[in-house]
Scaffold this active site. Structure first.
Site, short mmCIF file in Angstrom:
data_model
loop_
_atom_site.label_atom_id
_atom_site.label_comp_id
_atom_site.label_asym_id
_atom_site.label_seq_id
_atom_site.Cartn_x
_atom_site.Cartn_y
_atom_site.Cartn_z
N ASP A 1 -0.29 16.08 20.73
CA ASP A 1 0.12 17.23 21.56
C ASP A 1 0.77 18.35 20.75
OD1 ASP A 1 -0.78 15.94 23.83
OD2 ASP A 1 1.20 15.17 24.40
N HIS B 1 -9.55 11.21 2.35
CA HIS B 1 -8.72 10.02 2.22
C HIS B 1 -7.37 10.20 2.93
CE1 HIS B 1 -6.23 7.02 -0.18
NE2 HIS B 1 -7.29 6.29 0.12
N LYS C 1 -4.34 10.48 5.74
CA LYS C 1 -3.92 9.65 6.87
C LYS C 1 -3.00 10.51 7.73
CE LYS C 1 -4.05 6.82 2.97
NZ LYS C 1 -5.43 6.44 2.97
N ASP D 1 16.03 11.05 -9.47
CA ASP D 1 17.48 11.34 -9.46
C ASP D 1 18.09 11.22 -8.07
OD1 ASP D 1 17.35 11.75 -12.17
OD2 ASP D 1 17.22 13.93 -12.03
N LYS E 1 3.23 4.36 -1.32
CA LYS E 1 3.34 5.23 -2.50
C LYS E 1 4.67 5.96 -2.39
CE LYS E 1 -1.26 4.84 -1.58
NZ LYS E 1 -1.83 4.43 -0.28
N HIS F 1 0.82 -1.21 0.00
CA HIS F 1 0.00 0.00 0.00
C HIS F 1 0.86 1.27 0.00
CE1 HIS F 1 -3.29 2.61 1.87
NE2 HIS F 1 -3.87 2.08 0.81
#
Length: 399
Positions: free
Chosen positions: A324, A317, A319, A152, A147, A145
């Site tokens: 704190d 979508h 995450k 370079d 990405k 999952h």
């Protein structure tokens, strides 16, 4: 009647075989997991929250590549936007730039023709996490999952966006798509490169990790950050340790809130000692049953004083977790059991107050585009929802 017994027996036998496949396959997988943690680095980070702006920048960086492009996505769709993405990769490969594209075997829907054309241009392609014998069912559930993009060896990207028209607001049902994606320069890029090459080695059986050309000298950036890859049960440990540190507040933004029992209990314990908890989840759902699977947890959270907000302006979508206002976690992992126990994920822990302040500004805007949900709404009589919740409870681990 005898036929019915045979059918029931066959179904019971199949369920038993799948259960054994999963249990043994998982045990062997966990025994082989290399628990590694990258050090805290000094990098420069930019955050993108809207697909069109992200991909305008991303495509521009791809077009400027001089030596290599390394890309891993969970999803690359077979649509017009993905064709533009693949066209850029083909062009760069024809120019002599090393291009490697890796996609998850389940997540990606690329056609054979698209893959063939990519390879014919000189680019290399690999599927990550192909199901394999002898534990076919378990291996089919373990998805990559992550990405990751490295250009370079100097510029990197990671976060929640994949490649498809919905991510640039061209799918009406889920538009606009709200997500968080990081652009990275400085020291941290070497860790993105290492993680990509480890996954590439697993998928292609080719080891490029010792090739120094992929690891140029990098200057220190302004922001202290740490990349944390996970698979198996590592993410649960990471999240648990972060939550334990909370003294005042926890903010969690996630498209799917289906925590493990251990994480759920720790959140409740934090609230009992006075920590304020805010959850931001989508109002719309992009997968069947994920919304209903979250309701049993949300009811208890609200009862114990948590604020629950549902994003209304499109599909949420992202995450993210902020502890704190001192630690921020942005990455690829959802706050669900699939990410905690099955998927390969990559998160970025950020320890920079100025950047966390910037993230908090984004979160405040997202809260303005949300509506709070209370106990009455969660407990309201809805027989159809109740039926879906019961169904979701049986498969929550795999959602």
């Amino acid at each position: 009647m005898e036929l019915a017994y045979w059918i029931v027996g066959a179904i019971a036998g199949l369920i038993l075989l799948l259960a054994l496949d999963f249990k043994i396959g998982r045990k062997l997988h966990l025994d082989q997991v290399n628990k590694k943690y990258f050090p805290i680095r000094n990098s420069n980070l930019d955050i993108f929250t809207h697909g069109p702006e992200l991909f305008a920048d991303y495509f521009d960086e791809l077009r400027q590549a001089k030596h290599h492009i390394h890309i891993l996505f969970y999803i690359v769709k077979n649509d017009t936007f993905s064709k533009e993405f693949l066209s850029i990769l083909q062009t760069k490969a024809k120019e002599g730039v090393e291009v490697r594209l890796m996609v998850d075997w389940v997540g990606a829907t690329l056609s054979r023709k698209a893959i063939r054309q990519l390879r014919e241009s000189g680019a290399e392609f690999a599927f990550s996490r192909k199901p394999s014998l002898p534990f076919l069912f378990y291996s089919s559930q373990v998805r990559n999952h992550r990405k990751i993009t490295i250009i370079d060896g100097k510029t990197g990207y990671t976060g929640g966006f994949n490649v498809g028209k919905e991510y640039i607001d061209l799918q009406k049902k889920l538009s606009p798509w709200r997500d968080y994606h990081l652009k990275v320069t400085g020291e941290g890029v070497q860790d993105l490169q290492t993680e990509f090459l480890l996954d590439w080695k697993m998928a292609s059986r080719i080891n490029l990790l010792q090739n120094k050309i992929y690891f140029p000298d990098l200057e220190k950036g302004r922001i202290r950050q740490q990349f944390v890859p996970s698979e198996g049960q590592m993410l649960e440990d990471i999240l648990f340790n972060l939550i334990q540190k909370a003294e005042k507040s926890i903010f969690i933004g996630t498209p799917y809130f289906i925590p493990s029992r251990r994480i759920f209990n720790e959140l409740l314990r934090c609230m009992e000692k006075g920590v304020k908890l805010k959850l931001l989840v989508p109002f719309k759902a992009d997968h069947i049953l994920v919304k209903e699977a979250s309701y049993p947890y949300l009811r208890v959270m609200v009862k114990h004083g948590a604020e629950i907000h549902q994003y209304q302006k499109g599909f949420y979508h992202a995450k993210v977790m902020v502890i704190d206002d001192k630690i921020c976690d942005i990455g690829t992992a959802n706050f669900d059991q699939r990410s905690m126990f099955l998927n390969l994920e990559l998160n970025c822990l950020i320890y920079d107050q100025a950047f966390i302040s910037k993230v908090n500004s984004i979160l405040r805007q997202d809260l303005l585009d949300s509506e709070s949900i209370n106990q009455h709404e969660l407990n309201g009589f809805n027989p159809f929802r109740s039926m879906k919740e019961r169904a979701a409870r049986t498969v929550a681990y795999f959602l």
